[in-house]
Design an enzyme around this catalytic site. Structure first.
Site, PDB file in Angstrom:
ATOM      1  N   SER A 278      -6.735   3.812   2.810  1.00 55.17           N
ATOM      2  CA  SER A 278      -6.592   4.558   4.067  1.00 55.17           C
ATOM      3  C   SER A 278      -7.721   5.561   4.216  1.00 55.17           C
ATOM      4  O   SER A 278      -8.257   6.063   3.215  1.00 55.17           O
ATOM      5  CB  SER A 278      -5.256   5.313   4.094  1.00 55.17           C
ATOM      6  OG  SER A 278      -5.184   6.199   5.195  1.00 55.17           O
TER       7      SER A 278
ATOM      8  N   TYR B 223       0.919  11.201   0.832  1.00 51.95           N
ATOM      9  CA  TYR B 223       0.376   9.901   1.242  1.00 51.95           C
ATOM     10  C   TYR B 223      -1.123   9.838   0.980  1.00 51.95           C
ATOM     11  O   TYR B 223      -1.641   8.859   0.429  1.00 51.95           O
ATOM     12  CB  TYR B 223       0.677   9.684   2.725  1.00 51.95           C
ATOM     13  CG  TYR B 223       0.197   8.362   3.283  1.00 51.95           C
ATOM     14  CD1 TYR B 223       0.943   7.198   3.102  1.00 51.95           C
ATOM     15  CD2 TYR B 223      -0.978   8.280   4.024  1.00 51.95           C
ATOM     16  CE1 TYR B 223       0.522   5.991   3.635  1.00 51.95           C
ATOM     17  CE2 TYR B 223      -1.412   7.075   4.556  1.00 51.95           C
ATOM     18  CZ  TYR B 223      -0.656   5.935   4.359  1.00 51.95           C
ATOM     19  OH  TYR B 223      -1.078   4.739   4.894  1.00 51.95           O
TER      20      TYR B 223
END
Length: 329
Positions: free
Chosen positions: A221, A234
């Site tokens: 990501s 995250y």
């Protein structure tokens, strides 16, 4: 007063002021603001752009309920046997990026095992999409954070297809917090269990069965590169995935197994409306350079590229960001 004087200095300063005066005049005419336009449309077909309908989902999210429906089928993509005869396992393969990857893998000649948590309708739709490409598909329901499920999933793929060539660890958990103090232990623990333990489990289960020219393509990501103030845990896991892939790629290189990462920016999948509130979801992706989120079919070709020994035989340990551009602001 300077003892030494370069006559060119005055001319240079005059020229700098001339350039500044021209820009000041243009800024005055435009109100000093950058020209605003719509979202960038540079693809094979037109993609939706914000604002989207306001919506929020309960986890893990359902692709079938997302409005507009994510675009994953890439009708413009012509298969050419880049994964011919291969078999792949994709976690989180029922929806979003995972589904788009499964479809393109199938179009390139690959059978696909689709792992999912509990989104039965999405998983059935993904299976049908793979089969529509003329390839075999199986659906495996379970939690990748459980090493027993990871081993069972790999064995099920081997039993169904007789081989395993590509593994795509992709399943993820994401939930924002407004303040660091609000990140409770069970929330933090769940993020790490899904995003790190899940990747470790599926890779460790699969590696003994991968042969030379096999590949692992992980989903990282942009948050693992840039960080994110509301996605502390995250972002940590995604940065960990990047480091894991780089290390595992080095470790497995002597066996001829390549390991790489695709690191997307905002993508229109159920992951985000199952995290963000309805108002933020309606503006999702608007702050990127392209002023819209990617659609899953815009990300999936990178997985084909990194999975195919025809295309990326000399690439391992790399992180490929696909984030809609870098802002110079």
């Amino acid at each position: 007063m300077n003892d030494r004087f370069d006559p060119r200095a005055g001319k240079t300063a005059d020229h700098e002021r001339e350039v500044q005066a021209r820009i000041d005049a243009r800024d005055a005419m435009s109100g000093g603001a950058e020209q605003e336009g719509g979202a960038v449309q540079a693809g094979a077909r037109r993609y939706p752009e914000p604002p989207f309908p306001k919506q929020h989902q309960t986890k893990p999210g359902d692709e079938s309920a997302l409005d507009p429906a994510p675009m994953y089928d890439a009708p413009f993509w012509k298969g050419s046997g880049k994964l011919n005869g291969f078999a792949a396992l994709v976690t989180g393969g029922d929806s979003g990026i995972g589904r788009a990857v499964a479809v393109l893998f199938a179009r390139e000649g690959c059978d696909v095992a689709i792992c999912h948590l509990d989104e039965d309708r999405d998983a059935a739709d993904a299976k049908a999409a793979v089969e529509a490409e003329g390839r075999r598909a199986i659906v495996l329901k379970g939690d990748v954070a459980d090493p027993a499920f990871a081993k069972a999933a790999v064995q099920a793929a081997l039993d169904a297809f007789g081989r395993l060539d590509v593994v795509v660890p992709n399943a993820a958990f994401q939930e924002h917090v407004g303040a660091f103090e609000d990140l409770e232990f069970d929330h933090f623990d769940r993020t790490l269990k899904t995003n790190l333990y899940g990747y470790f489990n599926i890779c460790q289960a699969a590696v003994p069965h991968l042969k030379s020219s096999g590949a692992i393509v992980m989903t990282g990501s942009v948050t693992g590169i840039m960080g994110n103030k509301d996605l502390l845990d995250y972002s940590m896991t995604k940065g960990g995935i990047h480091a894991f892939a780089r290390s595992l790629g080095t470790h497995l290189a002597p066996r001829g197994i390549r390991v790489n990462v695709v690191a997307p920016g905002p993508v229109w999948t159920p992951l985000n409306p199952a995290d963000k509130d309805a108002e933020k979801t309606s503006k999702f992706g608007a702050e990127t350079v392209m002023k819209r989120p990617a659609q899953p079919e815009e990300i999936a070709p990178a997985y084909v590229f990194l999975a195919s020994p025809q295309m990326s035989s000399y690439i391992t340990g790399e992180v490929l960001p696909i984030i809609g551009g870098y802002s110079g602001g």
